[in-house]
Every structure is written in structure tokens, then in C-alpha cells.
Design an enzyme around this catalytic site. Structure first.
Site, PDB file in Angstrom:
ATOM      1  N   LYS A 131      44.227  31.230  -1.450  1.00  3.41           N
ATOM      2  CA  LYS A 131      42.827  31.179  -0.815  1.00  3.41           C
ATOM      3  C   LYS A 131      42.588  30.920   0.099  1.00  3.41           C
ATOM      4  O   LYS A 131      42.014  29.711   0.812  1.00  3.41           O
ATOM      5  CB  LYS A 131      41.722  31.155  -1.995  1.00  3.41           C
ATOM      6  CG  LYS A 131      40.464  31.936  -0.833  1.00  3.41           C
ATOM      7  CD  LYS A 131      39.206  32.275  -1.780  1.00  3.41           C
ATOM      8  CE  LYS A 131      38.486  33.254  -1.253  1.00  3.41           C
ATOM      9  NZ  LYS A 131      37.954  33.527  -0.037  1.00  3.41           N
ATOM     10  N   CYS A 426       9.511   8.357  22.313  1.00  3.84           N
ATOM     11  CA  CYS A 426      11.012   9.387  22.438  1.00  3.84           C
ATOM     12  C   CYS A 426      12.600   8.860  23.324  1.00  3.84           C
ATOM     13  O   CYS A 426      12.221   7.830  24.411  1.00  3.84           O
ATOM     14  CB  CYS A 426      10.304  10.730  23.032  1.00  3.84           C
ATOM     15  SG  CYS A 426      11.829  11.275  23.929  1.00  3.84           S
TER      16      CYS A 426
HETATM   17  S1  IVH Z   1      43.258  39.637  -1.845  1.00  2.46           S
HETATM   18  C1  IVH Z   1      41.444  41.896  -4.299  1.00  2.46           C
HETATM   19  N1  IVH Z   1      44.008  37.291  -1.843  1.00  2.46           N
HETATM   20  O1  IVH Z   1      39.271  36.044   0.179  1.00  2.46           O
HETATM   21  C2  IVH Z   1      40.991  41.909  -2.812  1.00  2.46           C
HETATM   22  N2  IVH Z   1      42.454  37.725  -0.079  1.00  2.46           N
HETATM   23  O2  IVH Z   1      39.297  38.976   0.171  1.00  2.46           O
HETATM   24  C3  IVH Z   1      41.790  41.803  -1.580  1.00  2.46           C
HETATM   25  N3  IVH Z   1      41.685  35.640   1.039  1.00  2.46           N
HETATM   26  O3  IVH Z   1      37.489  37.400   3.013  1.00  2.46           O
HETATM   27  C4  IVH Z   1      42.011  40.233  -1.257  1.00  2.46           C
HETATM   28  N4  IVH Z   1      43.112  34.253   0.562  1.00  2.46           N
HETATM   29  O4  IVH Z   1      40.352  37.095   3.527  1.00  2.46           O
HETATM   30  C5  IVH Z   1      43.212  37.979  -1.074  1.00  2.46           C
HETATM   31  N5  IVH Z   1      45.325  35.072  -1.314  1.00  2.46           N
HETATM   32  C6  IVH Z   1      44.744  35.964  -1.288  1.00  2.46           C
HETATM   33  C7  IVH Z   1      43.004  35.599  -0.270  1.00  2.46           C
HETATM   34  C8  IVH Z   1      41.920  36.325   0.269  1.00  2.46           C
HETATM   35  C9  IVH Z   1      42.330  34.598   0.928  1.00  2.46           C
HETATM   36  C10 IVH Z   1      40.232  36.025   1.360  1.00  2.46           C
HETATM   37  C11 IVH Z   1      39.890  37.028   2.255  1.00  2.46           C
HETATM   38  C12 IVH Z   1      38.557  37.841   2.141  1.00  2.46           C
HETATM   39  C13 IVH Z   1      38.253  37.454   1.187  1.00  2.46           C
HETATM   40  C14 IVH Z   1      37.858  37.861   0.115  1.00  2.46           C
END
Ligand code: IVH
Length: 690
Positions: A131, A426
């Protein structure tokens, strides 16, 4: 004629070679991390290509690396509607069971499978990935050419940031591959991010040039993409990882998410190598653990891992709940912590005189930045945690939150430390300090004789959301106050360019720029002006409300408590602060001088028609950490739908949106019988009514 054709042939060949070489250098630099040429050589090739394209416009092409320079600065971003909404993602936290177990159990239930798999063959196949902690963006390719890049926004509408995304050198301008394989339409989704080492290098240069450094990679990435001037975006070391798709035409999706990522890589997108196809909850947990161990060594920030059901067919069967897919989940890591020593505890005096203890730390690297200070919030906090000079402490940094001291390592406390006491006078002006009745905050009673409060008030006045005076930052305000050039905001408007130019480190050109920025700020709005005054307890939202309700400054100035209390969200404390502020002769004088200097706005501007939208007239309070939306995003979503986001719960509150670790506001809501919803509930409200 024949001759001419030959010359043209060579030129067009040269153009093709230059483009190919430049993109190869880009890839070597960004993907393999192994630059093949020096920056100077790269620039020389780049300029040669630029010159050839200028001389032979017929050879220009949308996929030329020269197109990465972006265009002219914009006044504002255009809004775009995502053809396929950009989803958010649910967060799993560990309780007694691992987040991976929860997710796997949920997926199995949805698919009507037995609670646990009887054998490996019955386990669900997942793709686990990282993530990334950056900004989600969507890239639209028509006939293989990048035509639009957008931010996620609220998931349905985002901002058109095409120019800026084109400057990101590892985003392909054209899809790679055989022409017959290029889909007519392909939207690629992923994360724009910054590497920590790139950020550090950028910051070194920025500081050397006297510019502001970027706070951390995530803010760096988000801030760069939302720059109106693409030249600025181009100067920032942004990168991209692809992790999904949006709208598609004329292309058959592969069977699994894993294969989709491989296909995206073949189209020329960077896809992060740290991913795995795994089976069952146990393997997901293992991935979480492995990546957690790897996290400090990764060149970029992550805040967790993401699990996705690998089969796209199963993904379709699982579908969505409000705006989150049932087939994906984020499994986060706790905030990063590090141990260091408290070298001193100092106090800072804020704009309202509030005295805040701050721990000066031995520099320590945590959560992607080097931390040297941590807030200790207030006197009670210091005593509760019993932080002392000489202590070893554990500092914690989560996202863009200011680092804080989580706890003291008592076993490491040396002898002879002393309990910390706030000073009784202060440190800035020597006035006595008073503790607010019933509150934890201690304030300097010096008011306008306290230079810290004067500076704070001026910095606030000039800040972006207030009068928006560009280039009037902390340093300059400090110089101006210390050299007795200004005491109140009104003095800003009588400053002259020679006075400014006489300051240390200020050239004539920058002096002129500052004077122009000050002059430009005269053309303001009532809401900005009210906010800029710095009335205690009147934040940006309340300032907007007051402007909308009263329409004229005089009406606000003369309003009695009864009138003030009619404004949505204004309670007795805020009303009193406003009355106190205008009762002060000194404040009236400053306002009169500001008006004389020519500060103005459209009369009655605030009194627009009642806001329209799904949430028109509804008052929301957000509390705790929401699973996917940042607080600002949730606020923007509410406001875009005509609702109001307020800071405190009262009988006028319609909904409290509660996230993780929601505290007293949630309690208050329950006490008052205010409706409590979660993030999904909020998204539903917006979706249902729009
Ligand atoms: S998938 C399935 N994969 O998480 C929903 N999101 O998406 C679509 N994010 O702020 C998103 N790494 O920027 C997905 N490997 C990853 C991700 C990711 C970071 C973040 C994205 C968004 C949040 C929700």
C-alpha cells in the site's frame, strides 16, 4: 527534391533515435535505478530533440519526451468525472485475530464457501501487494496515447492534472507494444509517489536555494501533483506505480489481477516487484510480516499492504459495498516508532499566546523523515507522560501527523532528572502566563506587546487561506517585526519596496514581488478577511458561515449575541469571542486602517443562495481516523455536496462521522442523540442523494 527528402529522412531518423534513447535513459534512471548518462548529457540530447521538433513541426508527436515539460500555469484545475469510479478500500486492523483472517473469512462467507479451507486446494487465491503512501491517480490512454490524468478526488469527480502527470518521467506517454495490441481505450490506475532518497536530494537543493523543503514523501507527491504550474511539478522527483485499471474498450482483461499487473508492465508501466500470489489467510499474514520487516529498507513509504482476490471473475461476483470493493482490503502497519533522547524542553508561544512545550530531540529517522522536535501538547500531557530532559523517549510518526512523544523509556532514565515545569513568565515578552479556567492551555497575557503573538497574528493574516500574500512567510514576518517595520496587519499595506529591499537577504526584485503580492491581496473576500483577523475560536469554516450570514462586515461588527447565535454552528463561546474582538478599540482601528489602505471585497458576496446539493444544510462533525478518507477529503466531499463540516458537536449537528479512536465527540453525539455514521455511511449519503 530527392535531395530534400533524404535530408528529411535523416532528420526524422535522428528524431526517432533521440526519442528512443531519451526514453531508454528515463527507464534506466527511474526503473532500474542505474543512470546510463550524466544529467548534462541527457540535457544535451533533450535540447537537440527540442530544437529539431521546433524547426520541423511536422515531426512533432504526442509521445515525444519533450512533451513531458508540461504547459502554462493554470488558474484552477478542471473537474473531471471518472468513467468508472475510483474506489476506496476498506482497512483491516489486527484484533485478537489477524486482519488477514478477518478478510479471508469475509470473502469465504460472501462466496458461500465453508468457514475454513479443508485443504490448500480449497484456499482462495490472493494477490498481495504494497500500500503505497502517495496520491492515487488515473491515466487515460486513447488509441495508446496519454490524453488525461486525474486525481481521485472524491472517487466520482477528480481534478484534471494531465499537465503535471505528463512531467512524471516513469509514466509512459504512449503505451508500448505492437500497434494491433493497443486498446482504443485504457485507463490505468495507480499511485504517484516520491522516493525518500529523491525527496532528501530535492530538499537539499531546495534549502540551498532558500526554498521551502517538502515535509514528507506523501505530502511531497500530493502537493506536486496539485501544483497549478507544471514547471514546479516537473522539478519534483515524482514516480508512479500501476495497480489497477478503470474504463477499458477493445481489450480483453486477463483472468487474474496478477496477470493484469504483468500486462500493465508490458504496456510500459512501472509495477512494484514486491507482490505475491498466495493462497489463504496464513500466507497473507506472512506477506504482511515479511513486508513489515522490509519496510524500513524500502526506498519509498508504505503504510500497509493490500490484499486482492486474484481471480477477476471472483472479484466480479464479490462486487462492492458502497464505494469499497468486497474483494480487496488494506492491512495497515502501526505508526513507525523510534527511540531517541530529549536534549531540552522548550516552550513555543503561538499566535493566540498559547504556550506549548516542545521536546528538542537528538535527530532520529522515523517514518521517512528525520525528526528533531516533537510536540508535548500542553503541561498536563508533559506531566502525564512525565517527560524530562535527559530521558530516552519513543517518538511516533503516523502519516503527516506532527511527531509526538509516545512514551518515556523509564528504565533508561538517568539520575538527577527533574520534573518539567512550564515557566511562569512568557519567554518571549516577560508577561505573566495564565492558565485558562477549566482548560489545559496556558497563555501569555502579553497580547500585542508579545512579539510572538504579533508575529503569529501576522503570519496567520498573510497565510494562504486568509489574505493569501505570497512570499510573506515566517522568516520575513520575523524580520519585519524585529526591525520595527510592522506591528499590525495594517502596517503591511504602507510598506515600501525600498524598506523591504533594505532587509538582509532581500533583493530589489523580491522586494518588488512582495509589495505586489501585498497589493494583490487587497482584492479579497469577506470570509477570508474575517478569518484573517484571527478572532479566537473563529476558524475558516466559521468565518465562511459568518460571511454568508451577515454579508457585510458592519453587520457582523454590530451583531449582538442574539444575532450571532443564529448563525449555524456558532455557540455562546464563539459569540463571546467575536463580541470581545470587536469591542477592542485597537482592533477597530486596525480594521479601519485596512479599509483605508484599500482592502475590499464584493459587498454581500457571502449571501449567496442557500447551498444546493445532496447534503444541503446538513451539518457534519468528523471524528477519529476514517478508514480511507483523510479528514480534508471527507470535509471536501461533504462541502461539495452542499453540507457543512463543523468542528464541534452540538444540537445543531445532523451527523457525526466516526472513525477509529473516536473520542469525546462521539460520546457527546450519543449524549445529545445525534446520528452517528461511519465513512461508508457518509459515502452512501452522498451517493444516495446525488
Ligand atoms: S487498489 C480496489 N492498490 O489506497 C480499490 N490502492 O485505494 C482500488 N493505495 O488512496 C485501489 N496502494 O491511493 C490499491 N496497491 C494498492 C494501493 C492502493 C495504495 C491507496 C490509493 C487510495 C487508497 C484506496
Amino acid at each position: 527534391m530527392k535531395m530534400k527528402m533524404n535530408v528529411m529522412d535523416t532528420i526524422s531518423q535522428r528524431v526517432v533515435t533521440l526519442r528512443r534513447d531519451l526514453e531508454a535513459h528515463n527507464r534506466a534512471y527511474y526503473e532500474q535505478d542505474a543512470p546510463t548518462v550524466s544529467d548534462a548529457e541527457y540535457d544535451a540530447l533533450f535540447r537537440e530533440l527540442q530544437a529539431l521538433e521546433r524547426e520541423h513541426p511536422e515531426l512533432q508527436s504526442p509521445d515525444s519526451p519533450t512533451r513531458r515539460v508540461g504547459g502554462r500555469p493554470l488558474d484552477a484545475f478542471a473537474q473531471i468525472t471518472h468513467a468508472v469510479p475510483m474506489l476506496s478500500i476498506q482497512t483491516e486492523t489486527d484484533t485478537e485475530a489477524s486482519g488477514a483472517d478477518h478478510f479471508d473469512a469475509r470473502v469465504r462467507k460472501e462466496l458461500e464457501l465453508p468457514d475454513v479451507a479443508v485443504s490448500l486446494a480449497n484456499e482462495i487465491e490472493y494477490l498481495a501487494e504494497l500500500k503505497f503512501d502517495g496520491l492515487a491517480v488515473s491515466l487515460r490512454y486513447e488509441q495508446g496515447v496519454l490524453v488525461q490524468g486525474a486525481t481521485r478526488g472524491d472517487g466520482v469527480t477528480g481534478e484534471d492534472v494531465t499537465q503535471n502527470l505528463k512531467t512524471v518521467r516513469d509514466i509512459p506517454l504512449c503505451l508500448q507494444g505492437a500497434p494491433e495490441r493497443i486498446p482504443p481505450l485504457l485507463e490505468v490506475r495507480g499511485e504517484a509517489y516520491m522516493r525518500r532518497d529523491d525527496l532528501a536530494r530535492y530538499n537539499q537543493k531546495a534549502i540551498a536555494k532558500g526554498e521551502k523543503p517538502l515535509v514528507n514523501p506523501r505530502n511531497g507527491a500530493a502537493g506536486s501533483i496539485r501544483q497549478l504550474d507544471p514547471a514546479i511539478a516537473r522539478s519534483r522527483p515524482l514516480r508512479f506505480f500501476a495497480y489497477g485499471v478503470g474504463a477499458i474498450e477493445g481489450w480483453t482483461l486477463p483472468a487474474t489481477h496478477g496477470e493484469l499487473l504483468i500486462a500493465l508492465a508490458a504496456f510500459g508501466f512501472p509495477v512494484c516487484e514486491h507482490r505475491a500470489v498466495v493462497h489463504g489467510a496464513r500466507a497473507l499474514s506472512d506477506f504482511h510480516e515479511r513486508m513489515g520487516a522490509l519496510r524500513p529498507q524500502l526506498p519509498f513509504d508504505i503504510d500497509g499492504v493490500v490484499y486482492k482476490v486474484n481471480s477477476l471473475e471472483l472479484q466480479r461476483r464479490l462486487g462492492f459495498r458502497s464505494r469499497e470493493p468486497r474483494w480487496a482490503v488494506a492491512h495497515k502497519y502501526p505508526a513507525e516508532e523510534a527511540r531517541t533522547k530529549v536534549e531540552a524542553i522548550e516552550v513555543q508561544v503561538g499566535r493566540t499566546g498559547a504556550i506549548t512545550p516542545v521536546a528538542r530531540l537528538q535527530p532520529v529517522f522515523v517514518g521517512g523523515v528525520t525528526v528533531t522536535n516533537a510536540t508535548l501538547h500542553n503541561e498536563d500531557e508533559v506531566h502525564r507522560k512525565d517527560v524530562r530532559v535527559g530521558d530516552t523517549v519513543i517518538v511516533r510518526r503516523a502519516g503527516d501527523v506532527i511527531p509526538e512523544v509516545a512514551r518515556v523509556a523509564l528504565e533508561a532514565r538517568p539520575e538527577g532528572t527533574e520534573i518539567f515545569e512550564l515557566p511562569k513568565i512568557c519567554p518571549e515578552c516577560g508577561s505573566h502566563v495564565v492558565r485558562e479556567e477549566g482548560g489545559a492551555i496556558v497563555r501569555c497575557a502579553g497580547g500585542l506587546v508579545c512579539p510572538a503573538q504579533v508575529k503569529g497574528a501576522l503570519i496567520h493574516f498573510a497565510s494562504r487561506r486568509a489574505m493569501d500574500i505570497e512570499g510573506l512567510g515566517d522568516k520575513l514576518v520575523e524580520q519585519l517585526v524585529d526591525s520595527d517595520l510592522i506591528k499590525t496587519p495594517a502596517d503591511l499595506y504602507t510598506l515600501t519596496a525600498p524598506e523591504l529591499a533594505a532587509l538582509e537577504r532581500m533583493g530589489e526584485k523580491s522586494a518588488d514581488n512582495r509589495i505586489n503580492a501585498i497589493a494583490t491581496s487587497k482584492d479579497s473576500t469577506l470570509a477570508r478577511f474575517i478569518f484573517a483577523l484571527g478572532i479566537r475560536n473563529v476558524g475558516e469554516t466559521t468565518a465562511k458561515d459568518l460571511a454568508r450570514y451577515f454579508g457585510k462586515l458592519d453587520a457582523l461588527r454590530n451583531a449582538d449575541s442574539e444575532a450571532l447565535l443564529k448563525v449555524p454552528d456558532v455557540g455562546p463561546i464563539v459569540a463571546e469571542s467575536i463580541r470581545d474582538f470587536f469591542a477592542e478599540a485597537h482592533n477597530q482601528e486596525v480594521i479601519a486602517r485596512l479599509m483605508e489602505a484599500g482592502v475590499h471585497w464584493a459587498e454581500g458576496e457571502g449571501q449567496a443562495d442557500a447551498p444546493a446539493g445532496a447534503l444541503a444544510g446538513k451539518v457534519f462533525v468528523i471524528t477519529g481516523t476514517l478508514p480511507t478518507l483523510k479528514r480534508d477529503e471527507a470535509k471536501a466531499l461533504i462541502e461539495a455536496a452542499g453540507g457543512k463540516a463543523s468542528g464541534s458537536v452540538s444540537k445543531k449537528t445532523d451527523y457525526v462521522v466516526a472513525g477509529e479512536e473516536a473520542g469525546s465527540k462521539l460520546e457527546k453525539a450519543r449524549e445529545l442523540g445525534v446520528k452517528v455514521i461511519d465513512e461508508a455511511g457518509l459515502l452512501q449519503l452522498v451517493a444516495l442523494q446525488s
